[in-house]
Scaffold this motif. Structure first.
Motif, PDB file in Angstrom:
ATOM      1  N   SER A   1       0.834  -1.204   0.000  1.00 55.97           N
ATOM      2  CA  SER A   1       0.000   0.000   0.000  1.00 55.97           C
ATOM      3  C   SER A   1       0.866   1.251   0.000  1.00 55.97           C
ATOM      4  CB  SER A   1      -0.904   0.013   1.219  1.00 55.97           C
ATOM      5  OG  SER A   1      -1.822  -1.044   1.143  1.00 55.97           O
ATOM      6  N   ARG A   2       0.404   2.256  -0.721  1.00 52.58           N
ATOM      7  CA  ARG A   2       1.073   3.564  -0.761  1.00 52.58           C
ATOM      8  C   ARG A   2       0.117   4.587  -0.169  1.00 52.58           C
ATOM      9  NH1 ARG A   2       5.760   2.352  -0.677  1.00 52.58           N
ATOM     10  NH2 ARG A   2       6.754   3.895  -1.936  1.00 52.58           N
ATOM     11  N   TYR A   3       0.676   5.597   0.516  1.00 52.74           N
ATOM     12  CA  TYR A   3      -0.135   6.591   1.202  1.00 52.74           C
ATOM     13  C   TYR A   3       0.302   7.990   0.810  1.00 52.74           C
ATOM     14  CZ  TYR A   3      -1.501   2.647   4.098  1.00 52.74           C
ATOM     15  OH  TYR A   3      -1.989   1.451   4.517  1.00 52.74           O
TER      16      TYR A   3
ATOM     17  N   ASP B   1       5.231   4.510   2.176  1.00 47.25           N
ATOM     18  CA  ASP B   1       4.751   3.260   2.747  1.00 47.25           C
ATOM     19  C   ASP B   1       4.102   3.570   4.091  1.00 47.25           C
ATOM     20  OD1 ASP B   1       6.907   3.797   4.337  1.00 47.25           O
ATOM     21  OD2 ASP B   1       8.048   2.009   3.821  1.00 47.25           O
ATOM     22  N   ALA B   2       3.525   2.576   4.741  1.00 52.26           N
ATOM     23  CA  ALA B   2       2.754   2.804   5.964  1.00 52.26           C
ATOM     24  C   ALA B   2       3.617   3.379   7.079  1.00 52.26           C
ATOM     25  CB  ALA B   2       2.093   1.500   6.410  1.00 52.26           C
TER      26      ALA B   2
ATOM     27  N   SER C   1      -4.893   6.316   1.689  1.00 51.49           N
ATOM     28  CA  SER C   1      -4.291   5.308   0.829  1.00 51.49           C
ATOM     29  C   SER C   1      -4.417   5.756  -0.628  1.00 51.49           C
ATOM     30  CB  SER C   1      -5.004   3.973   1.024  1.00 51.49           C
ATOM     31  OG  SER C   1      -4.509   3.022   0.111  1.00 51.49           O
TER      32      SER C   1
ATOM     33  N   ASP D   1      -4.044   3.573  -3.064  1.00 51.95           N
ATOM     34  CA  ASP D   1      -4.458   2.404  -3.837  1.00 51.95           C
ATOM     35  C   ASP D   1      -5.864   2.625  -4.380  1.00 51.95           C
ATOM     36  OD1 ASP D   1      -2.072   1.200  -3.213  1.00 51.95           O
ATOM     37  OD2 ASP D   1      -2.880   0.168  -1.460  1.00 51.95           O
TER      38      ASP D   1
ATOM     39  N   GLU E   1      -9.275   1.314  -5.737  1.00 51.74           N
ATOM     40  CA  GLU E   1     -10.073   0.094  -5.714  1.00 51.74           C
ATOM     41  C   GLU E   1     -10.617  -0.158  -7.108  1.00 51.74           C
ATOM     42  OE1 GLU E   1     -13.048  -0.166  -2.697  1.00 51.74           O
ATOM     43  OE2 GLU E   1     -11.790   0.876  -1.244  1.00 51.74           O
TER      44      GLU E   1
END
Length: 180
Positions: free
Chosen positions: A2-4, A52-53, A74, A76, A78
């Motif tokens: 996941s990228r933020y 990253d997180a 996030s 990402d 969907e």
């Protein structure tokens, strides 16, 4: 993975003084007052993305200690899964020996398409591979221009150019001296 992204819209931690938060952010970002004023304009501004997180949490905690409330979201996307409808079954109209083009008869695939069952559409068909579908262009025709009133002068003849006048006298430099 996941990228933020970290976004700020000018909100401060409850109980924090606005001027102190602005000073903390100016020191943290090493920015001038004009850039800090832009941060507090009320618009949502992305401060950092593609984190990253762990890095996103580190940014959030640091900015919260400075007094700024940030939004960690996030990046990402969907992807919605869509079930495709089965392809429609085509029924070609019987060939007729008239000059009228053939019409395509389409069976409706669902309720929505049933409303278009009476629409007549030409059956264009598909051309074989390698066929040139572009119409032939006619050769361009040169325009007819009458040039009979023009003639050519012999080489070296005077074509009416303005002759340069005689050059002026050279400047008088007798009064100038060189120092040694």
């Amino acid at each position: 993975m996941s990228r933020y992204e970290i976004a700020f819209s000018g909100q401060v931690v409850p109980g924090a003084q606005l001027e102190l938060v602005k000073a903390n952010l100016a020191k943290l970002f090493q920015a001038d007052a004009q850039r800090i004023a832009l941060l507090f304009s009320g618009r949502r501004l992305v401060i950092k993305n593609n984190l990253d997180a762990a890095a996103a949490e580190k940014y959030r905690a640091t900015l919260e200690r400075a007094g700024a409330l940030v939004d960690v979201q996030s990046m990402d996307v969907e992807i919605e899964e869509v079930e495709l409808a089965p392809p429609p079954s085509y029924q070609a109209a019987p060939a007729v020996a008239t000059a009228e083009p053939r019409r395509l008869v389409v069976a409706p695939r669902d309720e929505y398409m049933a409303a278009f069952v009476d629409v007549e559409a030409p059956d264009f068909g598909i051309a074989p591979l390698g066929v040139d579908l572009q119409d032939d262009k006619p050769e361009p025709v040169a325009p007819r221009v009458d040039l009979s009133q023009f003639s050519l002068a012999p080489a070296g003849s005077d074509m009416g150019q303005i002759k340069p006048g005689p050059a002026g006298p050279p400047p008088d430099t007798s009064h100038l001296k060189l120092q040694e």
